[in-house]
Scaffold this motif. Structure first.
Motif, PDB file in Angstrom:
ATOM      1  N   UNK A  69      18.167   7.193  64.219  1.00  0.00           N
ATOM      2  CA  UNK A  69      17.513   8.400  63.717  1.00  0.00           C
ATOM      3  C   UNK A  69      18.493   9.564  63.645  1.00  0.00           C
ATOM      4  N   UNK A  70      19.656   9.413  64.245  1.00  0.00           N
ATOM      5  CA  UNK A  70      20.698  10.438  64.212  1.00  0.00           C
ATOM      6  C   UNK A  70      21.912   9.846  63.508  1.00  0.00           C
ATOM      7  N   UNK A  71      22.199  10.335  62.319  1.00  0.00           N
ATOM      8  CA  UNK A  71      23.276   9.776  61.496  1.00  0.00           C
ATOM      9  C   UNK A  71      24.657   9.986  62.104  1.00  0.00           C
ATOM     10  N   UNK A  72      24.787  10.858  63.081  1.00  0.00           N
ATOM     11  CA  UNK A  72      26.088  11.145  63.698  1.00  0.00           C
ATOM     12  C   UNK A  72      26.471  10.141  64.766  1.00  0.00           C
ATOM     13  N   UNK A  73      25.515   9.357  65.234  1.00  0.00           N
ATOM     14  CA  UNK A  73      25.757   8.424  66.335  1.00  0.00           C
ATOM     15  C   UNK A  73      26.066   7.041  65.778  1.00  0.00           C
ATOM     16  N   UNK A  74      27.187   6.471  66.218  1.00  0.00           N
ATOM     17  CA  UNK A  74      27.542   5.118  65.780  1.00  0.00           C
ATOM     18  C   UNK A  74      26.515   4.122  66.299  1.00  0.00           C
ATOM     19  N   UNK A  75      26.076   3.246  65.404  1.00  0.00           N
ATOM     20  CA  UNK A  75      25.064   2.258  65.758  1.00  0.00           C
ATOM     21  C   UNK A  75      25.202   1.086  64.794  1.00  0.00           C
ATOM     22  N   UNK A  76      25.809   0.016  65.235  1.00  0.00           N
ATOM     23  CA  UNK A  76      26.116  -1.117  64.371  1.00  0.00           C
ATOM     24  C   UNK A  76      24.875  -1.825  63.823  1.00  0.00           C
ATOM     25  N   UNK A  77      24.939  -2.175  62.557  1.00  0.00           N
ATOM     26  CA  UNK A  77      23.884  -2.932  61.857  1.00  0.00           C
ATOM     27  C   UNK A  77      22.511  -2.295  62.101  1.00  0.00           C
ATOM     28  N   UNK A 116      27.283   2.923  60.672  1.00  0.00           N
ATOM     29  CA  UNK A 116      26.740   1.598  60.941  1.00  0.00           C
ATOM     30  C   UNK A 116      25.417   1.231  60.298  1.00  0.00           C
ATOM     31  N   UNK A 117      24.791   2.149  59.583  1.00  0.00           N
ATOM     32  CA  UNK A 117      23.507   1.810  58.951  1.00  0.00           C
ATOM     33  C   UNK A 117      23.703   0.800  57.824  1.00  0.00           C
ATOM     34  N   UNK A 118      22.808  -0.176  57.771  1.00  0.00           N
ATOM     35  CA  UNK A 118      22.827  -1.149  56.677  1.00  0.00           C
ATOM     36  C   UNK A 118      21.519  -1.106  55.890  1.00  0.00           C
ATOM     37  N   UNK A 125       8.161   8.970  59.729  1.00  0.00           N
ATOM     38  CA  UNK A 125       7.941   9.077  61.176  1.00  0.00           C
ATOM     39  C   UNK A 125       6.885   8.084  61.659  1.00  0.00           C
ATOM     40  N   UNK A 126       5.820   7.946  60.916  1.00  0.00           N
ATOM     41  CA  UNK A 126       4.785   6.974  61.273  1.00  0.00           C
ATOM     42  C   UNK A 126       5.350   5.557  61.224  1.00  0.00           C
TER      43      UNK A 126
END
Length: 92
Positions: free
Chosen positions: A20-28, A52-54, A78-79
């Motif tokens: 939900x936060x585009x600044x935080x690295x999060x793979x796949x 990392x968003x796919x 959000x829902x």
């Protein structure tokens, strides 16, 4: 978990996290474009991909779409995030 486990008709792409936060690295990750009082997540799709968003869950029309991403349009981001979180993390 596969994207198709969370969204009907989605590809069977393997995902590892919810973002939900585009600044935080999060793979796949699946990035949810949440519109807030100050900023709108739809503006940060490129940054989410870099981190990392796919897949992108959005509610607005998008002028441009990156062919390297999967896009899932919903009425209420959000829902949808709430419903998907229960499935992704299980009933805690």
């Amino acid at each position: 978990m596969r994207l198709s486990d969370l969204f009907e008709g989605a590809p069977k792409t393997e995902i590892q996290s919810i973002m939900t936060d585009s600044r935080v690295k999060s793979e796949r990750a699946v990035f949810f474009c949440i519109r807030g009082a100050v900023s709108d997540g739809h503006r940060f799709i490129s940054q989410a991909k870099e981190n990392g968003a796919i897949a992108i869950v959005h509610s607005e029309d998008l002028a441009e779409k990156d062919p390297g991403l999967v896009y899932i349009r919903v009425e209420n981001v959000l829902e949808t995030l709430n419903l998907v979180s229960v499935r992704f993390f299980g009933n805690c």
